[in-house]
Design a protein around this motif. Structure first.
Motif, PDB file in Angstrom:
ATOM      1  N   ALA A  17       0.979  -1.381   0.148  1.00  0.00           N
ATOM      2  CA  ALA A  17      -0.002   0.122   0.285  1.00  0.00           C
ATOM      3  C   ALA A  17       0.799   0.806  -0.637  1.00  0.00           C
ATOM      4  N   VAL A  18       1.655   1.337   0.834  1.00  0.00           N
ATOM      5  CA  VAL A  18       2.527   2.217   1.060  1.00  0.00           C
ATOM      6  C   VAL A  18       3.771   2.599  -0.232  1.00  0.00           C
ATOM      7  N   ASN A  19       3.886   1.377  -1.228  1.00  0.00           N
ATOM      8  CA  ASN A  19       5.075   1.282  -2.573  1.00  0.00           C
ATOM      9  C   ASN A  19       3.788   1.766  -3.568  1.00  0.00           C
ATOM     10  N   SER A  21       0.889   4.037  -3.037  1.00  0.00           N
ATOM     11  CA  SER A  21       1.014   5.387  -2.536  1.00  0.00           C
ATOM     12  C   SER A  21       2.082   6.846  -2.941  1.00  0.00           C
ATOM     13  N   THR A  22       3.062   5.853  -2.362  1.00  0.00           N
ATOM     14  CA  THR A  22       4.119   6.676  -3.418  1.00  0.00           C
ATOM     15  C   THR A  22       4.467   7.226  -4.458  1.00  0.00           C
ATOM     16  N   SER A  23       4.038   6.531  -5.458  1.00  0.00           N
ATOM     17  CA  SER A  23       3.912   7.502  -6.479  1.00  0.00           C
ATOM     18  C   SER A  23       3.137   8.505  -6.901  1.00  0.00           C
ATOM     19  N   PHE A  24       1.638   8.349  -6.178  1.00  0.00           N
ATOM     20  CA  PHE A  24       0.983   9.639  -6.533  1.00  0.00           C
ATOM     21  C   PHE A  24       1.938  10.680  -4.991  1.00  0.00           C
ATOM     22  N   ALA A  25       2.361  10.685  -4.377  1.00  0.00           N
ATOM     23  CA  ALA A  25       2.772  11.045  -3.108  1.00  0.00           C
ATOM     24  C   ALA A  25       4.047  12.535  -3.431  1.00  0.00           C
ATOM     25  N   PHE A  26       5.456  11.251  -3.851  1.00  0.00           N
ATOM     26  CA  PHE A  26       6.198  12.206  -3.527  1.00  0.00           C
ATOM     27  C   PHE A  26       6.414  12.007  -5.416  1.00  0.00           C
ATOM     28  N   ASP A  27       7.584  12.543  -5.085  1.00  0.00           N
ATOM     29  CA  ASP A  27       8.675  12.717  -7.114  1.00  0.00           C
ATOM     30  C   ASP A  27      10.050  12.339  -6.763  1.00  0.00           C
ATOM     31  N   GLY A  28      10.351  11.905  -7.882  1.00  0.00           N
ATOM     32  CA  GLY A  28      11.640  11.983  -8.225  1.00  0.00           C
ATOM     33  C   GLY A  28      12.779  11.345  -7.032  1.00  0.00           C
ATOM     34  N   LEU A  34      11.914   5.822  -1.214  1.00  0.00           N
ATOM     35  CA  LEU A  34      10.872   4.957  -0.283  1.00  0.00           C
ATOM     36  C   LEU A  34      10.085   2.876  -1.568  1.00  0.00           C
ATOM     37  N   GLY A  35      10.342   3.757  -2.413  1.00  0.00           N
ATOM     38  CA  GLY A  35      10.093   2.847  -3.630  1.00  0.00           C
ATOM     39  C   GLY A  35      10.581   1.575  -3.385  1.00  0.00           C
ATOM     40  N   VAL A  36      11.868   1.405  -3.613  1.00  0.00           N
ATOM     41  CA  VAL A  36      12.966   0.928  -3.437  1.00  0.00           C
ATOM     42  C   VAL A  36      13.118   0.698  -1.740  1.00  0.00           C
ATOM     43  N   GLY A  37      12.582   1.131  -0.448  1.00  0.00           N
ATOM     44  CA  GLY A  37      12.423   0.540   0.762  1.00  0.00           C
ATOM     45  C   GLY A  37      11.087  -0.469   0.576  1.00  0.00           C
ATOM     46  N   THR A  38      10.337   0.159   0.405  1.00  0.00           N
ATOM     47  CA  THR A  38       8.981  -0.785   0.472  1.00  0.00           C
ATOM     48  C   THR A  38       9.160  -1.479  -0.249  1.00  0.00           C
ATOM     49  N   GLY A  39       9.588  -1.738  -1.664  1.00  0.00           N
ATOM     50  CA  GLY A  39       9.453  -2.846  -2.307  1.00  0.00           C
ATOM     51  C   GLY A  39      10.781  -3.985  -1.875  1.00  0.00           C
TER      52      GLY A  39
END
Length: 58
Positions: A17-19, A21-28, A34-39
């Motif tokens: 869920a966090v992974n 949502s990060t695509s909508f909330a953060f950039d760059g 965050l994507g690597v961490g949650t993945g």
């Protein structure tokens, strides 16, 4: 063992869920980190669930 499975399922669900949502909330760079961490957490919890599964013997 059931408590461990429940915890791993909760961690897996939360990480996915966090992974997403990060695509909508953060950039760059922040989104990538965050994507690597949650993945990584999601993959680790999926591997944990695989390792504690009940094995069936024929």
């Amino acid at each position: 063992m059931n408590t461990l499975k429940a915890l791993l399922w909760c961690v897996l669900t939360l990480a996915v869920a966090v992974n997403v949502s990060t695509s909508f909330a953060f950039d760059g760079v922040q989104q990538v980190l965050l994507g690597v961490g949650t993945g990584t957490v999601a993959v680790a919890s999926a591997v944990g669930l695989f390792l504690v599964r009940a094995r069936r013997h024929p």
